[in-house]
Design a protein around this motif. Structure first.
Motif, PDB file in Angstrom:
ATOM      1  N   ASP A   1       0.816  -1.211   0.000  1.00 21.53           N
ATOM      2  CA  ASP A   1       0.000   0.000   0.000  1.00 21.53           C
ATOM      3  C   ASP A   1       0.854   1.268   0.000  1.00 21.53           C
ATOM      4  N   VAL A   2       2.161   1.126  -0.258  1.00 24.76           N
ATOM      5  CA  VAL A   2       3.067   2.283  -0.332  1.00 24.76           C
ATOM      6  C   VAL A   2       3.529   2.497  -1.770  1.00 24.76           C
ATOM      7  N   VAL A   3       4.141   1.480  -2.352  1.00 25.11           N
ATOM      8  CA  VAL A   3       4.571   1.513  -3.759  1.00 25.11           C
ATOM      9  C   VAL A   3       3.816   0.408  -4.488  1.00 25.11           C
ATOM     10  N   HIS A   4       2.980   0.767  -5.428  1.00 25.26           N
ATOM     11  CA  HIS A   4       2.102  -0.222  -6.058  1.00 25.26           C
ATOM     12  C   HIS A   4       2.901  -1.179  -6.944  1.00 25.26           C
ATOM     13  N   PHE A   5       2.505  -2.446  -6.910  1.00 23.61           N
ATOM     14  CA  PHE A   5       3.218  -3.466  -7.694  1.00 23.61           C
ATOM     15  C   PHE A   5       3.116  -3.247  -9.196  1.00 23.61           C
ATOM     16  N   SER A   6       2.164  -2.411  -9.643  1.00 19.54           N
ATOM     17  CA  SER A   6       2.048  -2.135 -11.083  1.00 19.54           C
ATOM     18  C   SER A   6       3.315  -1.494 -11.643  1.00 19.54           C
ATOM     19  N   ASN A   7       4.136  -0.888 -10.779  1.00 16.76           N
ATOM     20  CA  ASN A   7       5.394  -0.306 -11.243  1.00 16.76           C
ATOM     21  C   ASN A   7       6.297  -1.361 -11.873  1.00 16.76           C
ATOM     22  N   ALA A   8       6.308  -2.558 -11.288  1.00 11.51           N
ATOM     23  CA  ALA A   8       7.114  -3.647 -11.844  1.00 11.51           C
ATOM     24  C   ALA A   8       6.562  -4.105 -13.182  1.00 11.51           C
ATOM     25  N   LEU A   9       5.253  -4.217 -13.267  1.00 14.90           N
ATOM     26  CA  LEU A   9       4.629  -4.655 -14.514  1.00 14.90           C
ATOM     27  C   LEU A   9       4.775  -3.601 -15.610  1.00 14.90           C
ATOM     28  N   ASP A  10       4.733  -2.335 -15.236  1.00 16.61           N
ATOM     29  CA  ASP A  10       4.902  -1.262 -16.220  1.00 16.61           C
ATOM     30  C   ASP A  10       6.302  -1.305 -16.822  1.00 16.61           C
ATOM     31  N   LEU A  11       7.313  -1.526 -15.989  1.00 15.40           N
ATOM     32  CA  LEU A  11       8.671  -1.609 -16.516  1.00 15.40           C
ATOM     33  C   LEU A  11       8.812  -2.813 -17.437  1.00 15.40           C
ATOM     34  N   GLN A  12       8.224  -3.916 -17.048  1.00 17.49           N
ATOM     35  CA  GLN A  12       8.268  -5.106 -17.891  1.00 17.49           C
ATOM     36  C   GLN A  12       7.616  -4.835 -19.243  1.00 17.49           C
TER      37      GLN A  12
END
Length: 254
Positions: free
Chosen positions: A196-207
């Motif tokens: 709830d601090v840094v959303h996991f979508s950041n990893a998927l966006d980079l991928q």
């Protein structure tokens, strides 16, 4: 394997230095470990211990305005999040140079970090060619976008502060602006899907962005469906295994 952890100073910066006890003075595959925001280097020393137990040297520097470098002004520190993260990355090269005699290959070093440290690890990869492998826990390559919700430099981001916010962020290098520097680099991203601090979508966006430029061939994304904003034991062991493999620890430390 017995591990030695010492408190040291380099270039005026406090750090913890972990390594296998029997190889204290020998060149080893080396990892720079960046810690999270609001804590100190000691909080991530469990990762440094695990890296050393796996046969690596681990350097854990104190971030600006943290731990031994904290002046007590928590409000100023929070608003300086992005400058702190950038300076943390700046200082990594001096640390590498200072420890050059103890690094098996000074042009092939791993970086890792948790939360703010995960951001710093990705930024260091985008900036330095000598980063040979990256393990980012709960980090992001999207600094400017993230800054609108995560520690805005003005304390808030809204219609009234947007222009001033964007102006303040122009001095902060954004890894997502130079994605070509991350393409086909050995990068491992771990994120909890309940963060709830840094959303996991950041990893998927980079991928997705690296795939769009045919540069995701060496990127590994590990998502934990029950994970929060905390490094689990499984995640820590997986990150250490990734760095050990990519830095070829077995042959370099024997």
């Amino acid at each position: 394997m017995s591990v030695r952890i010492t408190a040291e100073r380099s270039k005026g910066i406090a750090l913890l230095h972990a390594c296998p006890l029997e190889m204290t003075g020998r060149p080893l595959p080396t990892v720079i470990l960046f810690h999270s925001f609001g804590v100190s280097k000691e909080v991530v020393s469990f990762l440094g211990y695990m890296l050393a137990a796996a046969g690596m040297r681990c350097l854990m520097p104190e971030a600006p305005f943290h731990g031994e470098r904290f002046d007590g002004d928590a409000v100023l520190r929070q608003r300086a999040f992005w400058n702190i993260c950038t300076t943390y990355v700046d200082e990594a090269e001096a640390l590498r140079d200072a420890f050059r005699p103890l690094i098996a290959d000074p042009d092939r070093i791993g970086v890792t970090g948790t939360s703010m440290g995960g951001f710093a690890a990705i930024a260091a990869t985008a900036r330095y060619d000598w980063v040979a492998a990256t393990a980012s826990f709960m980090g992001s390559a999207y600094f400017h976008r993230s800054s609108r919700a995560l520690f805005p430099p003005l304390g808030s981001y809204d219609v009234n502060t947007a222009d001033a916010h964007d102006s303040a962020m122009r001095t902060i290098p954004d890894p997502s602006a130079t994605l070509c520097r991350l393409a086909d680099r050995p990068i491992w991203l771990w994120h909890g899907q309940r963060d709830d601090v840094v959303h996991f979508s950041n990893a998927l966006d980079l991928q997705a962005d690296l795939r769009a430029m045919d540069g995701a061939g060496r990127l590994e994304v590990s998502l934990d469906p029950t994970g929060s904003h905390r490094v689990t034991d499984t995640a820590a062991r997986s990150g250490v295994a990734f760095l050990s493999r990519e830095l070829d620890v077995g042959s370099r430390s024997s």
